[in-house]
Enzyme design. Structure first.
Site: not given
Length: 306
Positions: A113, A210, A276
């Site tokens: 992230s 992602e 995630h």
């Protein structure tokens, strides 16, 4: 890139919070898992703090930076594991003493992230590989045993997890490609364009991307930014991870990825199973690998850690 050493039972690891605020219950659970692997875990002083004016940040910028700096330079710390993502690593990266960090013993950095910013900085400033993997206070680390086990194997027995795949992996553009793994969260890679802590592009890379909680138009904008900036010129292949809570549907996102990335003419793999999602692989960055879109795999040439 330089690969850090693998972990062994008895190693000391540091948990840092370079980005968002951390839930104590999730942190306690994650620390318990790490300790069950035989690790000695030190939670750095400001991990459970909160910025006095900006509640989305775990402590003030200088304190988050100091925790990371101290952990990295401590010769007794074998790995640095981020507590969570969120936002804030971009505010920290400029405050770090990169000359001092380059002089320290290399060690694995684990996170995904928002930690994408730090992965890029380690690659650019230190020439160091790192691990796009679950964080100590991330919900998935405590809720999904397969996610935790894949990280454990990557840290302790990396030769056991050189082949990355998932039940959802599917080739969108056929072919095989060889390159160095790079990437992370799409929105952070786009935000990093033009900064001194990000590589100018991903030529020769197996790019892994992602993201989470984005609308279709926003994903289009992020991909278009990478394309227009030249960041994808010469990329060897692309493996897509999870698009958790992205809207409106996986089918629409899949079509967008093919529409934007297909014209590059390189192997393109859908949903490799990192990021995630409710279960997530640990993906080493900075390691030579083969992407086989038809087989649905990314296979590392070398173990992630020595």
């Amino acid at each position: 890139m330089l690969r850090p050493r693998r972990l062994v039972a008895g190693d000391r690891v540091a948990v840092v919070a370079p980005s968002g605020t951390v839930r104590p219950d999730r942190l306690d659970h994650g620390v318990g898992i790490l300790e069950s692997w035989g690790l000695r875990v030190e939670v750095m002083p400001h991990v459970l703090s909160e910025h006095p004016d900006l509640p989305y940040l775990a402590a003030q910028d200088q304190h988050r930076a100091a925790d990371l700096q101290h952990a990295w330079q401590d010769p007794d710390v074998a790995a640095v594991i981020c507590a969570r993502g969120g936002y804030g690593a971009q505010r920290v990266v400029d405050l770090l003493d990169w000359t001092a960090m380059a002089a320290a013993t290399p060690k694995p950095l684990v996170g995904y992230s928002d930690v994408t910013t730090l992965h890029e900085a380690l690659a650019v400033r230190l020439g160091l590989s790192s691990l796009h993997g679950p964080m100590a206070a991330a919900a998935v680390f405590g809720s999904d045993p397969a996610t935790a086990e894949h990280l454990r194997l990557t840290l302790f027995e990396p030769e056991q997890v050189q082949r990355l795949s998932s039940a959802t992996a599917e080739g969108l553009v056929s072919g095989r490609a060889h390159g160095i793994t790079a990437g992370g969260c799409l929105s952070l890679l786009a935000a990093d364009r033009g900064t001194p802590f990000a590589r100018p592009g991903f030529a020769g890379a197996i790019l892994l991307i992602e993201d989470v909680d984005e609308d279709l138009y926003a994903l289009d904008r992020l991909l278009t930014q990478l394309l227009r900036s030249g960041a994808l010129d010469g990329v060897a292949g692309i493996a897509l991870g999870s698009w958790q809570d992205c809207r409106p549907s996986p089918d629409r996102i899949r079509s967008l990825m093919l529409e934007r990335l297909g014209p590059l003419g390189v192997p393109l793999l859908w949903e490799l199973g990192f990021g995630h999602g409710p279960s997530s692989l640990t993906v080493p960055l900075g390691i030579p690998a083969v992407l086989d879109a038809d087989a649905g795999t990314v296979t590392l040439d070398l173990p992630a850690l020595v």
